[in-house]
Structure formats: structure tokens, C-alpha cells
Motif scaffolding. Sequence first.
Motif, PDB file in Angstrom:
ATOM      1  N   THR A  64       0.554  -1.581   0.123  1.00  0.00           N
ATOM      2  CA  THR A  64       0.184   0.139  -0.086  1.00  0.00           C
ATOM      3  C   THR A  64       0.814   1.215   0.221  1.00  0.00           C
ATOM      4  N   LEU A  65       1.914   0.606   0.059  1.00  0.00           N
ATOM      5  CA  LEU A  65       2.787   2.476   1.262  1.00  0.00           C
ATOM      6  C   LEU A  65       3.466   2.498  -0.573  1.00  0.00           C
ATOM      7  N   LEU A  66       4.408   1.407  -0.836  1.00  0.00           N
ATOM      8  CA  LEU A  66       4.292   1.571  -2.509  1.00  0.00           C
ATOM      9  C   LEU A  66       3.182   1.764  -4.103  1.00  0.00           C
ATOM     10  N   ILE A  67       1.946   1.739  -3.957  1.00  0.00           N
ATOM     11  CA  ILE A  67       0.623   2.147  -4.372  1.00  0.00           C
ATOM     12  C   ILE A  67       0.578   3.743  -3.687  1.00  0.00           C
ATOM     13  N   GLY A  68       0.715   4.102  -2.720  1.00  0.00           N
ATOM     14  CA  GLY A  68       0.504   5.486  -2.045  1.00  0.00           C
ATOM     15  C   GLY A  68       1.841   6.372  -3.185  1.00  0.00           C
TER      16      GLY A  68
ATOM     17  N   PHE B  84       3.374   5.708  -6.159  1.00  0.00           N
ATOM     18  CA  PHE B  84       2.627   5.274  -7.449  1.00  0.00           C
ATOM     19  C   PHE B  84       1.703   6.506  -7.730  1.00  0.00           C
ATOM     20  N   GLN B  85       0.350   6.292  -6.719  1.00  0.00           N
ATOM     21  CA  GLN B  85      -0.073   6.934  -6.982  1.00  0.00           C
ATOM     22  C   GLN B  85      -0.529   8.990  -7.554  1.00  0.00           C
TER      23      GLN B  85
ATOM     24  N   PHE C 247       1.600   9.760 -10.497  1.00  0.00           N
ATOM     25  CA  PHE C 247       0.814   8.916 -11.848  1.00  0.00           C
ATOM     26  C   PHE C 247      -0.517  10.403 -12.113  1.00  0.00           C
TER      27      PHE C 247
ATOM     28  N   TRP D 171      -1.273  10.879 -15.382  1.00  0.00           N
ATOM     29  CA  TRP D 171      -1.843  10.114 -15.944  1.00  0.00           C
ATOM     30  C   TRP D 171      -3.134   9.331 -15.436  1.00  0.00           C
ATOM     31  N   ILE D 172      -3.389   8.945 -14.723  1.00  0.00           N
ATOM     32  CA  ILE D 172      -4.578   8.286 -14.112  1.00  0.00           C
ATOM     33  C   ILE D 172      -5.832   9.726 -12.846  1.00  0.00           C
ATOM     34  N   GLY D 173      -6.702   9.245 -13.742  1.00  0.00           N
ATOM     35  CA  GLY D 173      -7.722  10.182 -13.090  1.00  0.00           C
ATOM     36  C   GLY D 173      -7.902   9.854 -11.660  1.00  0.00           C
TER      37      GLY D 173
ATOM     38  N   MET E 143      -2.195  -0.306 -12.165  1.00  0.00           N
ATOM     39  CA  MET E 143      -3.237   1.420 -11.539  1.00  0.00           C
ATOM     40  C   MET E 143      -3.531   1.832 -13.449  1.00  0.00           C
TER      41      MET E 143
ATOM     42  N   ALA F 168      -0.976   6.740   3.520  1.00  0.00           N
ATOM     43  CA  ALA F 168      -1.047   5.850   2.407  1.00  0.00           C
ATOM     44  C   ALA F 168      -2.130   4.528   2.552  1.00  0.00           C
TER      45      ALA F 168
ATOM     46  N   PHE G 104      -9.865   5.972  -3.678  1.00  0.00           N
ATOM     47  CA  PHE G 104      -8.503   5.679  -3.692  1.00  0.00           C
ATOM     48  C   PHE G 104      -7.993   4.132  -3.338  1.00  0.00           C
TER      49      PHE G 104
END
Lengths: 209, 311
Positions: free
Chosen positions: A191-195, A197-198, A201, A207-209, B50, B92, B262
Amino acid sequence: MSHDPSVWVTALLTLAIFSFLYRENRIFRFAEHLLVGVSAGYYVVQYFYSGVIKKMVIPMSQDLGANWVLLFGGLFGVLMFTRLSRRYGWAARYPIAFYVAAGAGYFIPSILEANVLKQIGGTLTAPAAAASPAAMISAFVLVAGVISCLIYFYFSVEHKGPVGTASRIGILFLMLGFGASFGYTVMGRITLLIGRFQFLFHDWLGWIG
Amino acid sequence: MSEIQRPAPGSAPGSAPGPASGPRGSLGVLAALDRRWIYLAMALAVAIPMLAPVRLPIVISKEVEAFHREIEALAPGDQVLFSFDYEPDVMAELDPMTEAILDRLFAKGIQVIAMTNYAGGVGIGQARLEAAARRHGKTYGTDYVFLGYNPDWSGTMLRLGESIKATFPVDQFGRPTAEIPLLATCDAYRDIELLVSIAGSQLSEFWAAYAGARYGQRMVSGNTAIQAIFIYPFYQSGQIKGFLGGLKGAAEYETLIERPAFGVRGMGSQSAGHLLIVALVIAGNVGYFLMRRKGLLQGNRLRAVERKGRS
């Protein structure tokens, strides 16, 4: 792509920290030192504002008659800093003694009730509270798990015969617990990595909405 | 790329010792695999879902359903104590649930008394609260208040049972709490309908001990995934009425309140990352046992590799 300079600074610092995954480098070290320095500055200001200004200066300036007792708290706080002196370091023992005694006084009864008594009650009453056959089985598994784990950690009797069997069952329950804990840990780290990357991006690159 | 394939030993974090006379073939490749390939694979596993979103089914767990029930049981005008017990390192994980809960509370007309037990939580709490209040047109002082940070979390939790205004003489912005309309009729746990602790540490457990066990305060929590496993005993014993665990808990709650954000969007990456870890664990174990069976990792050879790794 973002036009906000603060987003760019955050994004570049994120990439600087990620660069460590390739190898140790100066950009990573710069970002690391920056984080330590900024954090130290932030916390000093926040602790001073919350602990001294909000809790002592403002109340005393508004009503000294009702709040003069706060001076004692302030004095105890100042005494903590005497630990920095070899000559007067003994004075810090008084606020520490007060803090430890008061802390133990309100810590022990509450923690004993929440972490021991209520947990025992919750475990023992689980089978009685089960509303369905599946819940009943689950409740008995819970009770068996708790008892076998407690037996595993009971070292006054040699672990052989029925005690050894119960102890080995306890190990199985412990392993299941460790496995669940590891699964949750992996989820947290991903999740930390997802955060990050979010952020890269979405907030930075768009790049993402 | 050639550097990634043959790294100098010790040049990168966690690079494999790479024994020159180690096993050959596919097992040899596995044993000497540079961990940076794994980092790259993980980055791709998280990034691709993603960029090309995959909507996965989200199953609602009992504890999240219980959390939802507690929030839905609140009536307009009820007061909730909301504690931002986390700092930027776990934003996150906890921000998605924080935003979803605040949105739901404000949408239901619940009054929010917010605070934090971490100095690093002040900026997070203030920003999340103000953003949610703006989205719902709420007014500071009557619909919500931010008390800020109070040193010593245990003393704070206990003293809130006696008086909020004595514990926090002023709010985060230096305004006397005695003059805040929202706090005119609310001054202790007895006036608070529900406590919500969003915590990146053990603080939810301490809320259960100090506010729950001592004062009988009803509470729910949102926790990081690592912490969630320690919350189950408190949930099972009824001390915490419901909880959200990690990003998955946030995704489940977002689904329940029909506000996908999210948490739901992150589930594709989460699942891909998990699958990769599972595959790596299986590959590592299979490789280890095959090498042991072939006598490639025994006695002196194993100790030599370990010694080389340590040096």
C-alpha cells in the motif's frame, strides 16, 4: 502534468528515495538528510507550540488566577533538561519519578482490564454467544487455540504426552497467526508503494484520473 | 542493463552474494538473482493495474460491516470524537479511510470533534478535516472543531473523560474551547456518541483501554494492515465495535457507502503485488528444497556462502 512547484519537489524527492533501490548514491543521501532535518524542525516547533504555548502560555495569559498551577508543570518540564548537565542532572529524577508513578497508577488498572480481563471474558463466552453452528465451531476453535498457545508457553511441565500434543497444536495456531501477520504486513508495504505511485501518476504526471 | 544482470557483490542493497562456483542452470540463475529484478517486477505489478485499471470484486468482511453499522446508527446532531492517530509515514494506508469516514459523517449531519495524539498528525488532520468540511459546506465551530495535538496521549485519553475543555484549553488555532459553540454542551465521553480512532500504531488499543474500559466509551477504529491483526482480539471481545484494516478495509467501506475512491482503485495493484509475493515465496522455497536435495546447499558450501554474504 502538475504546474505546482511543491508537487514537483515532492515527486523528485520520491524518485531520489527510490534511487536507493538501484544503489546507494548521493541524491538518495541528500533526500534522506533533508527528511531528517525537516522532520526535526517540524517536531520541535510542534512540540513547543502544543506543549508550552497552547497548554501553558495561552491559558495563563487568559486567566492567571485559575491557571497558576500550570507553572509547576512548566517547572517539571524545565527540570527534565538538567539531564544535559553532569552537575545538576540529579534534578531530572523528580519529574521522571512523578511521571513514572503517575503513569503506572493509571496505566496498570486500565490495561489489565482491557488486555486481560475483557479478553478472557470474550474468549470464554464466545461459544455461548455463537448464533449459528458455524459460529459455534469458530468459537471452539478460538478457545482451543488460546488454551493450546498458553500451554506452549507454560514451561513448568515437560512438554510430552498430552501436554506435548497440546503444545504442538499451540505451535500450529502460532504459525497461523504469524502467517496472517505476514500477509497483513505485505499488504501494508505494498500500500505504501501504491500511495507513492498514485502520487506520481495522478498528482504529478496526471496519467490517471 | 548488463550491470543489473551481473552486479558487483555488495554494490546494491540486498544484492545476492553470487557464488562464482555455485549451482548452474535454472537453479543457479534463481540462487544468484539480483534483488533489483524483484524490485522492478514489484514496481510493474503495482503500476500496470493502476494505469490499466481492473475492477475486482470486493467482499465485505464482518468487522467492516460492523463499523458501517456503528456509523449508520448515528443520528444527525450526534457528536463524534475523531482522532487522527497517524503521521505521514502511513498516509497511503489511512488517508483513504479517513476521507471516506469524514465524508460519511458530514453527509449524515454528525458533528465532529477532531484531535490527534501525534505531533506529526496535526497537518494531516487539519488538511483532511478542512477538505471534507469544504466538500459538505460545514462551518468551523458549529459543525466541526479541530483541537490539535496534546502531549502525552495516555493522560489526554484519560482526562477527556473528565473534561474536553480542561484537556484542550484552546483549539489548534489558539481559540479558547470554552467559547466554541460545538463544545457548549459537549465536554466529556458521556456527551460523545462514538469515538473513531484512525491509528498507525497501538493507539486504538489504548483508546479501548482508557476510554472504553475506564469510561465505557463506544468506539470503532481504522488501522494500518500491520496493526489490524492486533485489533481482532479487541473486536472479538466487543471492546472495539468494528474496524477497517488497511487499504482493503478502506476499499470495503468505500464500497459499502457507494463512494469508490482511492481504496477501491488500489485493490488491483494490491492483488497483483500480493500474487507476485506469493509466487516469489513459492519459487524461493522450491528452489531451496531442490538445491538441498541435489546437495548444492550443504555443510561447508552453505557456510561459505553465508560467510561471504556477511562480509
